[in-house]
Design a protein around this motif. Sequence first.
Motif, PDB file in Angstrom:
ATOM      1  N   CYS A  23      -4.788  -0.523  24.475  1.00  0.00           N
ATOM      2  CA  CYS A  23      -3.499  -1.217  24.388  1.00  0.00           C
ATOM      3  C   CYS A  23      -3.280  -2.159  25.560  1.00  0.00           C
ATOM      4  CB  CYS A  23      -2.355  -0.209  24.299  1.00  0.00           C
ATOM      5  SG  CYS A  23      -2.260   0.655  22.720  1.00  0.00           S
ATOM      6  N   ILE A  71      -6.940   5.553  15.730  1.00  0.00           N
ATOM      7  CA  ILE A  71      -5.495   5.506  15.949  1.00  0.00           C
ATOM      8  C   ILE A  71      -5.053   4.099  16.330  1.00  0.00           C
ATOM      9  CG2 ILE A  71      -3.608   6.363  17.398  1.00  0.00           C
ATOM     10  CD1 ILE A  71      -5.152   9.004  17.643  1.00  0.00           C
ATOM     11  N   TYR A  72      -5.820   3.459  17.216  1.00  0.00           N
ATOM     12  CA  TYR A  72      -5.489   2.101  17.648  1.00  0.00           C
ATOM     13  C   TYR A  72      -5.534   1.125  16.461  1.00  0.00           C
ATOM     14  CZ  TYR A  72      -5.919  -2.460  19.863  1.00  0.00           C
ATOM     15  OH  TYR A  72      -5.742  -3.777  20.215  1.00  0.00           O
ATOM     16  N   THR A  73      -6.542   1.253  15.619  1.00  0.00           N
ATOM     17  CA  THR A  73      -6.682   0.365  14.474  1.00  0.00           C
ATOM     18  C   THR A  73      -5.518   0.539  13.496  1.00  0.00           C
ATOM     19  OG1 THR A  73      -9.106   0.380  14.651  1.00  0.00           O
ATOM     20  CG2 THR A  73      -8.166  -0.283  12.533  1.00  0.00           C
ATOM     21  N   LEU A  74      -5.138   1.774  13.256  1.00  0.00           N
ATOM     22  CA  LEU A  74      -4.079   2.043  12.283  1.00  0.00           C
ATOM     23  C   LEU A  74      -2.682   1.693  12.800  1.00  0.00           C
ATOM     24  CD1 LEU A  74      -5.332   5.485  10.884  1.00  0.00           C
ATOM     25  CD2 LEU A  74      -5.360   3.274   9.700  1.00  0.00           C
ATOM     26  N   THR A  75      -2.448   1.938  14.086  1.00  0.00           N
ATOM     27  CA  THR A  75      -1.086   1.782  14.619  1.00  0.00           C
ATOM     28  C   THR A  75      -0.835   0.430  15.292  1.00  0.00           C
ATOM     29  OG1 THR A  75      -1.712   2.819  16.728  1.00  0.00           O
ATOM     30  CG2 THR A  75      -0.872   4.260  14.979  1.00  0.00           C
ATOM     31  N   ILE A  76      -1.884  -0.183  15.845  1.00  0.00           N
ATOM     32  CA  ILE A  76      -1.691  -1.425  16.599  1.00  0.00           C
ATOM     33  C   ILE A  76      -2.390  -2.613  15.932  1.00  0.00           C
ATOM     34  CG2 ILE A  76      -1.977  -2.573  18.818  1.00  0.00           C
ATOM     35  CD1 ILE A  76      -0.084  -0.198  18.930  1.00  0.00           C
ATOM     36  N   SER A 122      -1.168  -3.309  12.354  1.00  0.00           N
ATOM     37  CA  SER A 122       0.288  -3.236  12.132  1.00  0.00           C
ATOM     38  C   SER A 122       0.898  -4.625  12.042  1.00  0.00           C
ATOM     39  CB  SER A 122       0.939  -2.447  13.255  1.00  0.00           C
ATOM     40  OG  SER A 122       0.748  -3.093  14.505  1.00  0.00           O
TER      41      SER A 122
END
Length: 210
Positions: free
Chosen positions: A156, A202-207, A210
Motif C-alpha cells: 500500500c 488481499i491487496y489485489t481484491l481490496t486495493i 477496487s
Amino acid sequence: MIKGRFLFCFLLTLAYLFPLLTSGHYYADDLLHSVMGQTPWNSNGRPLSNGLFHLLMAGGLLSDIAPLTQIIGAATISASIVFLSFRISKSGVILPVLALFPIISSPYYLENWSFRYDSLTMAFAVSAAILPYAFKSDDIVKSIASSTFCLFISLCFYQAALNLFISFAAIIFIVDTYEKRCAGRYKELAGRVAGLLLANAIYTLTIKNS
C-alpha cells in the motif's frame, strides 16, 4: 546496543545521502508535491502513501517539506535495519549494520532516494517488507500473520518493495542454515511464502481492483 547500532546506521545514511539532501534537485513529481501540495497516489494503488503525505502536509497547507521527508525515510530504514541486524548477529555494532547497509546504499535504490518526497513512502515500504524477518518464528501461523500484515502495508506504500521481501526469504533461510539455526526454518519459510501469496491476494481484491 540498539541505540548504538541505530545511531551508527542513521549517521552513516545521512552521510551517504548528504549530496542529495543538499542538492535542491526536484523531479517533475517533486515539483507537483512542493508547489501544489498534491499527492495523487491513490490511482497507483498506494493509499497509505497518499494518507501519509496528506498528514505530513496538513492536507495541503504545507507544501515544500523536503528534505525532511528524506531524513525521516533514512531514520525509518535505519530502525528496521537495526532490528533485522540482531537476526544476523547479536554482538557488535558496526559489522552487523554494514552487512545490511546495501539495503540503503544499493545503486538500484539510489534513484529512489533522489525523489525528495516519494523517497519517504518507498522507505516505509522497504521497512515494512523486511520487518517480519527481524523476528524468528517457529510458529507457522505467526509467520503467516506477520508476513501478510507487513507485506500488505508495504504494498500500500510502494509495490516494488515486494522484491525485497522475496529476497530476504532466501537470505534469512541461508543464514539460518549456515549458522545451524535449523529449528523451525522450514516452517518459517513456508509461512513467508504463504504470507506473500495471501498479502498479494488481499491487496489485489481490496486495493488494486477496487
